[in-house]
Design an enzyme around this catalytic site. Structure first.
Site, PDB file in Angstrom:
ATOM      1  N   LYS A  10     -14.134  -3.493   5.837  1.00 48.06           N
ATOM      2  CA  LYS A  10     -14.864  -2.220   5.774  1.00 48.06           C
ATOM      3  C   LYS A  10     -16.290  -2.296   6.315  1.00 48.06           C
ATOM      4  O   LYS A  10     -16.830  -1.285   6.755  1.00 48.06           O
ATOM      5  CB  LYS A  10     -14.911  -1.706   4.328  1.00 48.06           C
ATOM      6  CG  LYS A  10     -13.565  -1.217   3.813  1.00 48.06           C
ATOM      7  CD  LYS A  10     -13.714  -0.633   2.427  1.00 48.06           C
ATOM      8  CE  LYS A  10     -12.366  -0.307   1.830  1.00 48.06           C
ATOM      9  NZ  LYS A  10     -12.475   0.314   0.516  1.00 48.06           N
ATOM     10  N   GLY A  36      -6.041  -5.658 -16.015  1.00 40.50           N
ATOM     11  CA  GLY A  36      -5.175  -4.532 -16.367  1.00 40.50           C
ATOM     12  C   GLY A  36      -4.101  -4.329 -15.315  1.00 40.50           C
ATOM     13  O   GLY A  36      -3.125  -3.610 -15.539  1.00 40.50           O
ATOM     14  N   ASP A  81     -14.084   6.695   0.182  1.00 41.66           N
ATOM     15  CA  ASP A  81     -13.897   6.089  -1.145  1.00 41.66           C
ATOM     16  C   ASP A  81     -14.737   6.805  -2.199  1.00 41.66           C
ATOM     17  O   ASP A  81     -14.277   7.072  -3.307  1.00 41.66           O
ATOM     18  CB  ASP A  81     -14.300   4.602  -1.130  1.00 41.66           C
ATOM     19  CG  ASP A  81     -13.295   3.751  -0.365  1.00 41.66           C
ATOM     20  OD1 ASP A  81     -12.099   4.076  -0.395  1.00 41.66           O
ATOM     21  OD2 ASP A  81     -13.721   2.755   0.252  1.00 41.66           O
ATOM     22  N   ASP A 123     -20.756  -7.001 -15.255  1.00 40.03           N
ATOM     23  CA  ASP A 123     -19.788  -7.780 -14.477  1.00 40.03           C
ATOM     24  C   ASP A 123     -19.865  -9.213 -14.985  1.00 40.03           C
ATOM     25  O   ASP A 123     -20.941  -9.654 -15.404  1.00 40.03           O
ATOM     26  CB  ASP A 123     -20.158  -7.732 -12.980  1.00 40.03           C
ATOM     27  CG  ASP A 123     -19.024  -8.210 -12.082  1.00 40.03           C
ATOM     28  OD1 ASP A 123     -18.409  -7.366 -11.403  1.00 40.03           O
ATOM     29  OD2 ASP A 123     -18.747  -9.430 -12.061  1.00 40.03           O
ATOM     30  N   SER A 155       0.823  -1.225   0.000  1.00 38.13           N
ATOM     31  CA  SER A 155       0.000   0.000   0.000  1.00 38.13           C
ATOM     32  C   SER A 155       0.855   1.273   0.000  1.00 38.13           C
ATOM     33  O   SER A 155       1.841   1.376   0.736  1.00 38.13           O
ATOM     34  CB  SER A 155      -0.916   0.020   1.226  1.00 38.13           C
ATOM     35  OG  SER A 155      -1.574   1.268   1.287  1.00 38.13           O
ATOM     36  N   THR A 189      -0.490   4.145   0.826  1.00 41.41           N
ATOM     37  CA  THR A 189      -1.160   5.075   1.735  1.00 41.41           C
ATOM     38  C   THR A 189      -0.274   5.545   2.891  1.00 41.41           C
ATOM     39  O   THR A 189      -0.259   6.737   3.204  1.00 41.41           O
ATOM     40  CB  THR A 189      -2.468   4.426   2.261  1.00 41.41           C
ATOM     41  OG1 THR A 189      -3.248   4.059   1.125  1.00 41.41           O
ATOM     42  CG2 THR A 189      -3.258   5.370   3.114  1.00 41.41           C
ATOM     43  N   GLY A 206     -16.167  -4.042  -4.833  1.00 37.12           N
ATOM     44  CA  GLY A 206     -16.085  -2.989  -3.811  1.00 37.12           C
ATOM     45  C   GLY A 206     -15.756  -1.626  -4.400  1.00 37.12           C
ATOM     46  O   GLY A 206     -16.438  -0.628  -4.116  1.00 37.12           O
ATOM     47  N   THR A 229      -9.322  -1.276   5.204  1.00 34.41           N
ATOM     48  CA  THR A 229      -9.520  -1.753   3.843  1.00 34.41           C
ATOM     49  C   THR A 229      -9.935  -3.212   3.841  1.00 34.41           C
ATOM     50  O   THR A 229     -10.218  -3.794   4.889  1.00 34.41           O
ATOM     51  CB  THR A 229      -8.257  -1.452   2.985  1.00 34.41           C
ATOM     52  OG1 THR A 229      -8.560  -1.733   1.620  1.00 34.41           O
ATOM     53  CG2 THR A 229      -7.050  -2.288   3.406  1.00 34.41           C
ATOM     54  N   ARG A 265     -24.027  -9.889  -9.527  1.00 30.29           N
ATOM     55  CA  ARG A 265     -23.292  -8.810  -8.851  1.00 30.29           C
ATOM     56  C   ARG A 265     -23.621  -7.465  -9.485  1.00 30.29           C
ATOM     57  O   ARG A 265     -23.800  -6.466  -8.807  1.00 30.29           O
ATOM     58  CB  ARG A 265     -21.787  -9.047  -8.960  1.00 30.29           C
ATOM     59  CG  ARG A 265     -21.237  -9.768  -7.768  1.00 30.29           C
ATOM     60  CD  ARG A 265     -19.728  -9.752  -7.798  1.00 30.29           C
ATOM     61  NE  ARG A 265     -19.256  -9.275  -6.519  1.00 30.29           N
ATOM     62  CZ  ARG A 265     -17.993  -9.310  -6.127  1.00 30.29           C
ATOM     63  NH1 ARG A 265     -17.064  -9.780  -6.925  1.00 30.29           N
ATOM     64  NH2 ARG A 265     -17.642  -8.862  -4.948  1.00 30.29           N
TER      65      ARG A 265
END
Ligand code: NAD
Length: 285
Positions: free
Chosen positions: A73, A204, A109, A157, A17, A19, A136, A69, A162
């Site tokens: 959550k 990706g 988010d 999706d 991460s 962050t 999410g 995370t 979903r």
């Protein structure tokens, strides 16, 4: 805010991460010694503690706040003293502010993507958007898009249930009927006539290269957004740029979320450009 800042991130597999560095650099730049700890619930001792126990430990040791995370959550919500109305309606908390020994839950988010969209594509045509991926991140993106003014949002999706569930939930949260689940088969036809396209699948990422749909359907008048930020330029964004589309990379959402969390944690105004530069300086991990 006076004195030092102590923060943390609770989640699984959070080693890579970016962050922690974002918050530490921003706190320091504003004159506060800032420490941001990873609390990885895949590893001991956090692995053997419940979320409630981790929160109590953070309160007892003087943390100012925590990001939360995957996969905690939702679970964290049952253990907080207060939850902001917005986070309640979204049903997820990613930011916990600790004030006077009490825990307050927020969700940044949704605001993170919204901020990224307005800064990165300020005059994007929001008439008709196709979003691929209904997990999410997809939920936060879809709520942001509707709140930003998207008139019609089609969500696909590989798991069609979903997509439909996300559409229903986003319609419920935003109080409208603008989101529709659609099949992935033939999604290129829907994309061809859209004004904007968002990838909210993991396709990706470095470990999962490629694109979630055939990008030959993109046309130059469209804007294209990817939530993935490793790499910053995904195959989708490279193909979109080659077609002449305007693009929004995943760093915008990640930085937007961190900016909003930093401001909640500290009460200080964050410098968005500086946080974005710190994020990008961490390179392609
Ligand atoms: P998730 O597993 O909750 O959801 C991914 C969804 O994509 C699933 O519903 C899955 O069925 C669907 N999917 C996978 N391949 C597909 C395909 N080829 N076509 C259609 N649908 C497909 O994951 P998530 O937490 O939503 O994360 C998705 C991506 O977003 C990850 O790459 C993650 O790194 C990124 N992310 C970015 C940010 C940010 O701040 N920029 C924040 C969170 C997540």
């Amino acid at each position: 805010m006076s004195g030092s800042i102590l923060l943390g991130l609770i989640g699984e597999g959070i080693g890579p991460s970016r962050t922690p560095a974002l918050h530490e650099a921003e706190g320091l730049a504003q004159g506060h010694a800032t420490v941001y700890r990873r609390i990885d619930t895949l590893n001991p001792p956090a692995r053997d503690m419940g979320i409630e126990e981790i929160l109590k430990a953070a309160v007892a040791t003087g943390f100012n706040g925590l990001n939360v995370t995957h996969p905690h959550k939702q679970e964290v919500m049952a253990h907080l003293d207060e939850i902001d109305e917005r986070a309640k309606s979204i049903g997820a908390v990613n930011t916990v502010v600790i004030r006077d020994g009490k825990t307050h839950g927020y969700n940044t988010d949704v605001t993170g993507y919204a901020r990224g969209l307005s800064e990165g594509l300020p005059d994007a045509d929001l008439s008709r958007v196709v979003q691929v991926g209904a997990g999410g991140a997809g939920f936060a993106v879809a709520v942001s898009l509707i709140e930003a003014g998207v008139a019609e949002l089609l969500v696909a999706d590989i798991d069609p249930e979903r997509a439909q569930r996300l559409a229903d939930n986003v319609n419920a949260v935003t109080g409208g009927n603008k989101v529709r689940g659609v099949p992935t088969a033939g999604i290129e036809e829907e994309i061809r006539t859209a004004t904007g396209v968002v990838n909210a699948t993991p396709v990706g990422m470095k470990e999962l290269p490629g694109t979630a749909f055939d990008t030959s359907c993109l046309t130059p008048h469209q804007w294209v957004s990817d939530v993935i930020y490793m790499p910053i330029e995904t195959q989708l964004l490279a193909d979109a740029k080659a077609k002449g589309c305007r693009v929004l990379d995943g760093s915008r959402m990640a930085v937007g979320q961190a900016v909003a969390s930093f401001e909640l944690f500290t009460g200080l105004k964050a410098d968005v450009d500086r946080m974005r530069a710190t994020f990008l300086a961490q390179g392609e991990a």
